[in-house]
Design a protein around this motif. Structure first.
Motif, PDB file in Angstrom:
ATOM      1  N   PRO A  73      33.537  92.710 -11.052  1.00 54.39           N
ATOM      2  CA  PRO A  73      32.729  93.822 -10.617  1.00 54.39           C
ATOM      3  C   PRO A  73      31.584  93.948 -11.614  1.00 54.39           C
ATOM      4  CG  PRO A  73      34.773  94.171 -11.846  1.00 54.39           C
ATOM      5  CD  PRO A  73      34.693  92.917 -11.233  1.00 54.39           C
ATOM      6  N   LYS A  74      30.494  94.624 -11.230  1.00 59.31           N
ATOM      7  CA  LYS A  74      29.228  94.280 -11.909  1.00 59.31           C
ATOM      8  C   LYS A  74      29.391  94.827 -13.255  1.00 59.31           C
ATOM      9  CE  LYS A  74      25.578  95.313  -8.480  1.00 59.31           C
ATOM     10  NZ  LYS A  74      24.618  95.708  -7.873  1.00 59.31           N
ATOM     11  N   SER A  75      30.549  95.715 -13.747  1.00 61.55           N
ATOM     12  CA  SER A  75      30.718  96.245 -15.120  1.00 61.55           C
ATOM     13  C   SER A  75      31.186  95.160 -15.993  1.00 61.55           C
ATOM     14  CB  SER A  75      31.741  97.166 -15.027  1.00 61.55           C
ATOM     15  OG  SER A  75      32.996  96.794 -14.479  1.00 61.55           O
ATOM     16  N   GLU A  76      31.454  93.941 -15.118  1.00 64.47           N
ATOM     17  CA  GLU A  76      32.068  92.922 -16.283  1.00 64.47           C
ATOM     18  C   GLU A  76      31.011  91.644 -16.258  1.00 64.47           C
ATOM     19  OE1 GLU A  76      36.161  91.788 -15.061  1.00 64.47           O
ATOM     20  OE2 GLU A  76      36.744  93.912 -14.640  1.00 64.47           O
ATOM     21  N   TRP A  77      29.964  91.834 -15.388  1.00 58.66           N
ATOM     22  CA  TRP A  77      28.839  90.753 -15.581  1.00 58.66           C
ATOM     23  C   TRP A  77      28.645  90.403 -17.000  1.00 58.66           C
ATOM     24  CZ3 TRP A  77      25.067  91.794 -10.862  1.00 58.66           C
ATOM     25  CH2 TRP A  77      25.775  91.593  -9.770  1.00 58.66           C
ATOM     26  N   TYR A  78      28.463  91.120 -18.138  1.00 54.80           N
ATOM     27  CA  TYR A  78      27.973  90.883 -19.343  1.00 54.80           C
ATOM     28  C   TYR A  78      29.053  90.866 -20.291  1.00 54.80           C
ATOM     29  CZ  TYR A  78      23.512  92.076 -17.295  1.00 54.80           C
ATOM     30  OH  TYR A  78      22.388  92.160 -16.567  1.00 54.80           O
ATOM     31  N   ASP A  79      30.303  90.717 -19.625  1.00 56.86           N
ATOM     32  CA  ASP A  79      31.563  90.575 -20.557  1.00 56.86           C
ATOM     33  C   ASP A  79      31.348  89.299 -21.493  1.00 56.86           C
ATOM     34  OD1 ASP A  79      33.808  90.365 -22.093  1.00 56.86           O
ATOM     35  OD2 ASP A  79      34.906  90.552 -20.212  1.00 56.86           O
ATOM     36  N   LYS A  84      32.845  76.249  -5.156  1.00 52.18           N
ATOM     37  CA  LYS A  84      32.448  76.214  -3.952  1.00 52.18           C
ATOM     38  C   LYS A  84      33.402  75.529  -3.005  1.00 52.18           C
ATOM     39  CE  LYS A  84      27.443  75.834  -4.612  1.00 52.18           C
ATOM     40  NZ  LYS A  84      26.188  74.829  -4.444  1.00 52.18           N
ATOM     41  N   LYS A  85      34.161  74.703  -3.500  1.00 53.50           N
ATOM     42  CA  LYS A  85      35.374  73.985  -2.686  1.00 53.50           C
ATOM     43  C   LYS A  85      36.539  75.133  -2.465  1.00 53.50           C
ATOM     44  CE  LYS A  85      38.139  69.703  -2.338  1.00 53.50           C
ATOM     45  NZ  LYS A  85      39.394  70.319  -2.304  1.00 53.50           N
ATOM     46  N   MET A  86      36.877  75.406  -3.659  1.00 54.47           N
ATOM     47  CA  MET A  86      38.016  76.700  -3.931  1.00 54.47           C
ATOM     48  C   MET A  86      37.728  77.854  -2.806  1.00 54.47           C
ATOM     49  SD  MET A  86      39.332  76.475  -7.602  1.00 54.47           S
ATOM     50  CE  MET A  86      40.468  77.468  -7.326  1.00 54.47           C
ATOM     51  N   LEU A  87      36.300  78.159  -2.724  1.00 57.63           N
ATOM     52  CA  LEU A  87      35.695  79.389  -1.876  1.00 57.63           C
ATOM     53  C   LEU A  87      36.139  78.954  -0.294  1.00 57.63           C
ATOM     54  CD1 LEU A  87      32.881  80.619  -3.865  1.00 57.63           C
ATOM     55  CD2 LEU A  87      35.197  81.896  -3.668  1.00 57.63           C
ATOM     56  N   ARG A  88      35.688  77.702  -0.159  1.00 60.60           N
ATOM     57  CA  ARG A  88      35.563  77.069   1.219  1.00 60.60           C
ATOM     58  C   ARG A  88      37.262  77.092   1.728  1.00 60.60           C
ATOM     59  NH1 ARG A  88      32.021  73.432  -0.515  1.00 60.60           N
ATOM     60  NH2 ARG A  88      33.729  71.898  -0.523  1.00 60.60           N
ATOM     61  N   GLU A  89      38.006  76.818   0.901  1.00 59.01           N
ATOM     62  CA  GLU A  89      39.316  76.759   1.046  1.00 59.01           C
ATOM     63  C   GLU A  89      40.246  77.967   0.806  1.00 59.01           C
ATOM     64  OE1 GLU A  89      40.776  74.032  -1.863  1.00 59.01           O
ATOM     65  OE2 GLU A  89      40.049  72.270  -0.392  1.00 59.01           O
ATOM     66  N   ASN A  90      39.562  79.268   0.761  1.00 61.55           N
ATOM     67  CA  ASN A  90      39.922  80.564   0.834  1.00 61.55           C
ATOM     68  C   ASN A  90      41.026  80.793  -0.384  1.00 61.55           C
ATOM     69  OD1 ASN A  90      39.925  83.225   1.569  1.00 61.55           O
ATOM     70  ND2 ASN A  90      41.521  83.104   2.815  1.00 61.55           N
ATOM     71  N   ARG A  91      40.523  80.115  -1.435  1.00 60.83           N
ATOM     72  CA  ARG A  91      41.338  80.386  -2.708  1.00 60.83           C
ATOM     73  C   ARG A  91      40.863  81.217  -3.697  1.00 60.83           C
ATOM     74  NH1 ARG A  91      41.902  73.912  -3.943  1.00 60.83           N
ATOM     75  NH2 ARG A  91      43.146  74.592  -5.938  1.00 60.83           N
ATOM     76  N   VAL A  92      40.449  82.324  -3.413  1.00 61.90           N
ATOM     77  CA  VAL A  92      39.828  83.134  -4.193  1.00 61.90           C
ATOM     78  C   VAL A  92      40.679  83.746  -5.314  1.00 61.90           C
ATOM     79  CG1 VAL A  92      38.674  85.440  -4.123  1.00 61.90           C
ATOM     80  CG2 VAL A  92      37.988  84.107  -2.356  1.00 61.90           C
ATOM     81  N   ASP A  93      41.929  84.155  -4.960  1.00 60.50           N
ATOM     82  CA  ASP A  93      42.593  84.658  -5.716  1.00 60.50           C
ATOM     83  C   ASP A  93      43.059  83.701  -6.905  1.00 60.50           C
ATOM     84  OD1 ASP A  93      42.760  87.147  -4.694  1.00 60.50           O
ATOM     85  OD2 ASP A  93      44.797  86.702  -3.383  1.00 60.50           O
ATOM     86  N   GLU A  94      43.152  82.408  -6.669  1.00 59.21           N
ATOM     87  CA  GLU A  94      43.630  81.526  -7.545  1.00 59.21           C
ATOM     88  C   GLU A  94      42.235  81.240  -8.440  1.00 59.21           C
ATOM     89  OE1 GLU A  94      44.214  76.646  -7.674  1.00 59.21           O
ATOM     90  OE2 GLU A  94      44.531  77.939  -5.842  1.00 59.21           O
ATOM     91  N   LEU A  95      41.119  81.208  -8.125  1.00 55.92           N
ATOM     92  CA  LEU A  95      39.828  81.101  -8.588  1.00 55.92           C
ATOM     93  C   LEU A  95      39.643  82.334  -9.551  1.00 55.92           C
ATOM     94  CD1 LEU A  95      37.274  79.305  -8.890  1.00 55.92           C
ATOM     95  CD2 LEU A  95      36.432  80.479  -6.961  1.00 55.92           C
ATOM     96  N   LYS A  96      40.049  83.540  -9.122  1.00 54.16           N
ATOM     97  CA  LYS A  96      39.857  84.596 -10.059  1.00 54.16           C
ATOM     98  C   LYS A  96      40.689  84.603 -11.370  1.00 54.16           C
ATOM     99  CE  LYS A  96      38.598  88.323  -6.843  1.00 54.16           C
ATOM    100  NZ  LYS A  96      38.913  89.529  -6.198  1.00 54.16           N
ATOM    101  N   ALA A  97      41.940  83.793 -11.074  1.00 57.01           N
ATOM    102  CA  ALA A  97      42.970  83.794 -12.220  1.00 57.01           C
ATOM    103  C   ALA A  97      42.772  82.683 -13.171  1.00 57.01           C
ATOM    104  CB  ALA A  97      44.383  83.713 -11.651  1.00 57.01           C
ATOM    105  N   MET A  98      41.913  82.034 -12.776  1.00 57.05           N
ATOM    106  CA  MET A  98      41.597  80.676 -13.670  1.00 57.05           C
ATOM    107  C   MET A  98      40.919  81.171 -14.959  1.00 57.05           C
ATOM    108  SD  MET A  98      40.532  77.735 -11.004  1.00 57.05           S
ATOM    109  CE  MET A  98      40.457  76.551 -12.288  1.00 57.05           C
ATOM    110  N   ASN A  99      41.548  80.488 -16.288  1.00 61.93           N
ATOM    111  CA  ASN A  99      40.936  80.914 -17.280  1.00 61.93           C
ATOM    112  C   ASN A  99      40.204  79.638 -17.998  1.00 61.93           C
ATOM    113  OD1 ASN A  99      42.853  79.163 -18.697  1.00 61.93           O
ATOM    114  ND2 ASN A  99      44.151  80.866 -18.990  1.00 61.93           N
ATOM    115  N   GLU A 100      39.936  79.879 -19.002  1.00 61.86           N
ATOM    116  CA  GLU A 100      39.061  78.928 -19.886  1.00 61.86           C
ATOM    117  C   GLU A 100      39.656  77.663 -20.147  1.00 61.86           C
ATOM    118  OE1 GLU A 100      36.643  78.340 -23.965  1.00 61.86           O
ATOM    119  OE2 GLU A 100      36.643  80.277 -23.184  1.00 61.86           O
ATOM    120  N   GLU A 101      41.193  77.509 -20.400  1.00 58.83           N
ATOM    121  CA  GLU A 101      41.943  76.190 -20.554  1.00 58.83           C
ATOM    122  C   GLU A 101      42.154  75.704 -19.306  1.00 58.83           C
ATOM    123  OE1 GLU A 101      42.954  79.304 -21.868  1.00 58.83           O
ATOM    124  OE2 GLU A 101      42.126  78.863 -23.863  1.00 58.83           O
ATOM    125  N   ASP A 102      42.194  76.461 -18.130  1.00 61.84           N
ATOM    126  CA  ASP A 102      42.482  75.887 -16.664  1.00 61.84           C
ATOM    127  C   ASP A 102      41.316  74.873 -16.551  1.00 61.84           C
ATOM    128  OD1 ASP A 102      44.960  77.191 -16.169  1.00 61.84           O
ATOM    129  OD2 ASP A 102      43.638  78.992 -15.607  1.00 61.84           O
TER     130      ASP A 102
END
Length: 103
Positions: free
Chosen positions: A47-53, A73-91
């Motif tokens: 969300p826009k409120s987190e762009w500068y976090d 981009k590859k993950m988005l094409r594969e519809n892995r949005v939830d996985e992408l959102k959950a990834m952290n720096e260590e991942d």
């Protein structure tokens, strides 16, 4: 445009300085022209409120950033949005180091 905004440029410069121009992946000291301040979780998925976090920002080399962008981009094409959102720096560190090691 977001990345041309004064607020972003000021924040990005602050991140570069606070991290001592050291990549969060390779731990190498980067030149000013090789640094990319990147959103760990892709900005377009936030969300826009987190762009500068600041807690979602890290420092990458241009090569590391390019690899991360391609993986996103590859993950988005594969519809892995939830996985992408959950990834952290260590991942991302694990993925990027693995890809770079195998090049």
């Amino acid at each position: 445009m977001f990345y041309a905004s004064r607020r972003w440029r000021k924040l990005a410069n602050s991140v570069r300085v606070s991290k001592g121009y050291v990549s969060d992946v390779s731990r190498k000291i980067l030149s000013d022209t090789d640094t990319q301040v990147d959103h760990v979780v892709k900005r377009s998925l936030l969300p826009k409120s987190e762009w500068y976090d600041r807690d979602n920002l890290w420092l990458l080399s241009r090569a590391e950033h390019s690899i991360k962008t391609n993986v996103e981009k590859k993950m988005l094409r594969e519809n892995r949005v939830d996985e992408l959102k959950a990834m952290n720096e260590e991942d991302w560190q694990r993925i990027l180091k693995n890809i770079m090691k195998n090049r």
